[in-house]
Design a protein around this motif. Structure first.
Motif, short mmCIF file in Angstrom:
data_model
loop_
_atom_site.label_atom_id
_atom_site.label_comp_id
_atom_site.label_asym_id
_atom_site.label_seq_id
_atom_site.Cartn_x
_atom_site.Cartn_y
_atom_site.Cartn_z
N LYS A 1 0.82 -1.21 0.00
CA LYS A 1 0.00 0.00 0.00
C LYS A 1 0.85 1.27 0.00
O LYS A 1 0.40 2.33 -0.44
CB LYS A 1 -0.96 -0.02 1.18
CG LYS A 1 -2.08 -1.04 1.00
CD LYS A 1 -3.16 -0.92 2.06
CE LYS A 1 -4.30 -1.89 1.76
NZ LYS A 1 -5.37 -1.82 2.79
N ARG A 2 2.06 1.16 0.47
CA ARG A 2 2.98 2.31 0.47
C ARG A 2 3.88 2.31 -0.77
O ARG A 2 4.70 3.18 -0.94
CB ARG A 2 3.85 2.31 1.73
CG ARG A 2 3.10 2.68 3.00
CD ARG A 2 2.69 4.16 2.96
NE ARG A 2 2.10 4.59 4.22
CZ ARG A 2 0.79 4.61 4.49
NH1 ARG A 2 -0.07 4.21 3.55
NH2 ARG A 2 0.34 5.03 5.65
N GLY A 3 3.72 1.29 -1.61
CA GLY A 3 4.53 1.22 -2.83
C GLY A 3 6.00 0.96 -2.57
O GLY A 3 6.86 1.41 -3.33
N ILE A 4 6.31 0.22 -1.52
CA ILE A 4 7.69 -0.06 -1.15
C ILE A 4 8.01 -1.53 -1.44
O ILE A 4 7.31 -2.43 -0.96
CB ILE A 4 7.93 0.23 0.35
CG1 ILE A 4 7.69 1.71 0.66
CG2 ILE A 4 9.35 -0.18 0.75
CD1 ILE A 4 7.70 2.03 2.14
N ASN A 5 9.04 -1.75 -2.23
CA ASN A 5 9.51 -3.11 -2.49
C ASN A 5 11.02 -3.07 -2.68
O ASN A 5 11.55 -3.22 -3.78
CB ASN A 5 8.82 -3.72 -3.71
CG ASN A 5 9.08 -5.20 -3.86
OD1 ASN A 5 9.54 -5.85 -2.91
ND2 ASN A 5 8.79 -5.76 -5.02
N ASN A 6 11.70 -2.82 -1.58
CA ASN A 6 13.16 -2.64 -1.61
C ASN A 6 13.88 -3.90 -2.07
O ASN A 6 13.44 -5.02 -1.81
CB ASN A 6 13.67 -2.27 -0.22
CG ASN A 6 13.16 -0.92 0.24
OD1 ASN A 6 13.18 0.04 -0.51
ND2 ASN A 6 12.69 -0.85 1.49
N ASN A 7 14.99 -3.69 -2.74
CA ASN A 7 15.89 -4.80 -3.04
C ASN A 7 16.77 -5.03 -1.81
O ASN A 7 17.49 -4.13 -1.39
CB ASN A 7 16.76 -4.49 -4.25
CG ASN A 7 17.40 -5.74 -4.82
OD1 ASN A 7 16.77 -6.51 -5.53
ND2 ASN A 7 18.67 -5.96 -4.50
N VAL A 8 16.69 -6.21 -1.23
CA VAL A 8 17.39 -6.47 0.02
C VAL A 8 18.30 -7.68 -0.11
O VAL A 8 18.14 -8.52 -0.99
CB VAL A 8 16.41 -6.70 1.19
CG1 VAL A 8 15.42 -5.55 1.32
CG2 VAL A 8 15.67 -8.02 1.04
N VAL A 9 19.26 -7.72 0.80
CA VAL A 9 20.11 -8.90 0.98
C VAL A 9 19.89 -9.39 2.41
O VAL A 9 19.88 -8.58 3.35
CB VAL A 9 21.60 -8.57 0.77
CG1 VAL A 9 22.47 -9.80 1.07
CG2 VAL A 9 21.85 -8.09 -0.66
N ILE B 1 20.13 -14.64 0.64
CA ILE B 1 19.11 -14.41 -0.38
C ILE B 1 19.09 -12.93 -0.72
O ILE B 1 19.24 -12.08 0.16
CB ILE B 1 17.73 -14.90 0.10
CG1 ILE B 1 16.70 -14.80 -1.02
CG2 ILE B 1 17.25 -14.16 1.34
CD1 ILE B 1 15.37 -15.47 -0.67
N GLU B 2 18.94 -12.62 -1.99
CA GLU B 2 18.83 -11.23 -2.41
C GLU B 2 17.75 -11.09 -3.47
O GLU B 2 17.55 -11.99 -4.30
CB GLU B 2 20.16 -10.71 -2.94
CG GLU B 2 20.70 -11.42 -4.15
CD GLU B 2 22.00 -10.79 -4.66
OE1 GLU B 2 22.39 -9.73 -4.13
OE2 GLU B 2 22.61 -11.37 -5.57
N GLY B 3 17.06 -9.96 -3.43
CA GLY B 3 16.01 -9.69 -4.39
C GLY B 3 14.98 -8.76 -3.79
O GLY B 3 15.09 -8.33 -2.63
N PRO B 4 13.95 -8.41 -4.55
CA PRO B 4 12.87 -7.58 -4.02
C PRO B 4 12.24 -8.26 -2.79
O PRO B 4 11.86 -9.43 -2.86
CB PRO B 4 11.89 -7.49 -5.19
CG PRO B 4 12.71 -7.78 -6.41
CD PRO B 4 13.74 -8.77 -5.97
N VAL C 1 20.51 -7.49 5.76
CA VAL C 1 21.81 -6.86 6.01
C VAL C 1 22.14 -5.77 4.98
O VAL C 1 23.17 -5.10 5.09
CB VAL C 1 22.94 -7.91 6.04
CG1 VAL C 1 22.73 -8.89 7.19
CG2 VAL C 1 23.04 -8.65 4.71
N GLU C 2 21.26 -5.59 3.99
CA GLU C 2 21.48 -4.54 2.99
C GLU C 2 20.13 -4.18 2.38
O GLU C 2 19.30 -5.05 2.11
CB GLU C 2 22.44 -5.02 1.90
CG GLU C 2 22.72 -3.98 0.81
CD GLU C 2 23.60 -4.53 -0.30
OE1 GLU C 2 24.81 -4.69 -0.06
OE2 GLU C 2 23.06 -4.80 -1.40
N VAL C 3 19.91 -2.88 2.14
CA VAL C 3 18.69 -2.39 1.51
C VAL C 3 19.07 -1.43 0.39
O VAL C 3 19.75 -0.42 0.64
CB VAL C 3 17.76 -1.68 2.52
CG1 VAL C 3 16.54 -1.11 1.80
CG2 VAL C 3 17.31 -2.65 3.62
N ASN C 4 18.68 -1.78 -0.82
CA ASN C 4 18.96 -0.95 -1.99
C ASN C 4 20.43 -0.55 -2.07
O ASN C 4 20.78 0.61 -2.34
CB ASN C 4 18.07 0.29 -2.00
CG ASN C 4 16.60 -0.07 -2.18
OD1 ASN C 4 16.27 -1.06 -2.83
ND2 ASN C 4 15.71 0.74 -1.61
#
Length: 386
Positions: A28-36, A92-95, A308-311
């Protein structure tokens, strides 16, 4: 039955509700960060563990827009590296929304299977070259019998008792004459004779010898009944009788040998743990063990998943180590040693994490249970510590 089927697991229905609520808010907030995210364990009860459960993780994540890196199935690992840093067993990494709701089942896959495999591996080292059979499925929910027996076999058990577990590992099931047959037949002699006459000759004649009489006398009755056809005798439920199981085994061995039944092997089962197996192994009169609850109900390994990582920016909650990492593994002085390095740094040993899924496509070569078990045994041979 109170079980989740494969579709329900793959649909994410076995997750914790806070992940679906997190999904709802982020969408709903339009957030889909790429994370590790790293999968680590804060501590182990023992110096090392055996990593198992990767094929089921693959089943859940295949086709999703993620990359997955992991220790190969059956890898012996440590909770901390040589400098005290947590060792990632998977990354794992990805949206984030691609895998948010699967954190719970993924952890379930690796926590329990790794715990069972670790216990089996420890018993394998203690039992040395003696037979080690997995007898524990009756103590756990039948829906997970294949996972229990597969993990036990990979950890070092020579065989398993369940039909479906044996099918899973591609080996024939192993078992003995149960108390129920002896009671229904009216005694050990009638039971072993019927077993020998009716059951396929390729099945070892292994008699349970504590139903009505002392273990020594039932062993002799079984041996006299079918002679050379008797492969072995099993001494069961040692904790339910007065006396020392090591002394009982010695007595049985003596009496069998005295009467020319040197070929008859002695196996022990019933409430066995590491301490009992150690004592019986050192007695040099026992040829193998049937271990149940202490394997199937082994302590789970408490892995956790942490972002451990965001964008592209290193970030982690307190108590965790942010950023991408390189993991190196080697064997040295009877120990397995890991080094965790920052990205770009080089460690001593071989890179431990291998590509498993890249952009949703599986690139990992799943080995057979026997191949994985051999891999485990090769590693155990290089480890001295328990």
């Amino acid at each position: 039955m109170f079980i989740a089927n494969e579709k329900e697991i793959k649909d994410g229905l076995t997750t914790d509700v806070y992940f679906t609520r997190t999904e709802e808010i982020l969408k709903k907030r339009g957030i889909n960060n790429n994370v590790v995210a790293d999968f680590t364990v804060q501590g182990l009860k023992y110096p090392w563990g055996v990593f198992v459960g990767l094929p089921e993780v693959i089943e859940v994540l295949e086709g999703k827009n993620v990359n997955l890196y992991a220790l190969p199935e059956g890898s012996v690992f440590t909770a901390r590296d040589v400098r005290g840093y947590p060792v990632p067993v998977m990354v794992i990494e990805g949206p984030y929304l691609e895998f948010a709701r699967f954190e719970t089942p993924i952890l379930g896959f690796i926590c329990e299977a790794s715990g069972i495999a670790t216990k089996a591996a420890r018993l394998r080292k203690i039992a040395k070259n003696k037979s080690l059979l997995s007898f524990g499925i009756r103590r756990m929910h039948p829906a997970i019998a294949p996972m229990i027996d597969r993990s036990a076999y990979i950890g070092g058990c020579d065989a398993v008792s369940s039909l479906i577990g044996a099918k899973t590992i591609g080996k024939p099931p192993t078992g003995t004459i149960p108390h129920a047959l002896i009671i229904n037949m009216g005694g050990i002699v009638e039971a072993v004779k019927a077993f020998d006459e009716i059951i396929d000759p390729s099945v070892p004649r292994l008699a349970l010898v504590d139903t009505f009489q002392d273990e020594k006398f039932e062993s002799l009755l079984a041996a006299q009944a079918i002679g050379k056809h008797l492969y072995g005798v099993r001494l069961d439920t040692p904790g339910s009788r007065r006396g020392n199981i090591v002394d009982i085994a010695r007595e049985v061995r003596w009496e069998l040998d005295l009467r020319g039944f040197n070929h008859v092997k002695i196996l022990v089962s019933g409430g066995l743990d590491e301490e009992t197996v150690q004592k019986l192994t050192e007695s040099h009169v026992v040829d193998g063990f049937g271990v149940g609850t202490s394997i199937s109900n082994a302590d789970t390994i408490d892995f956790a998943m942490d972002i451990v990582e965001v964008n592209g920016t290193p970030i982690a909650k307190r108590g965790k180590y942010s950023g991408r990492k390189k993991v190196y593994k080697r064997f040295e002085n009877g120990k397995v040693i890991y080094e965790v390095k920052k990205e770009g740094e080089i460690g001593n040993g071989e890179e431990a994490l291998v590509p498993v899924i890249l952009n949703g496509k599986v690139v990992y070569d799943n080995k057979t249970p026997e191949e994985i078990r051999n891999f485990v045994l090769e590693q155990l041979a290089q480890i001295e510590e328990l």
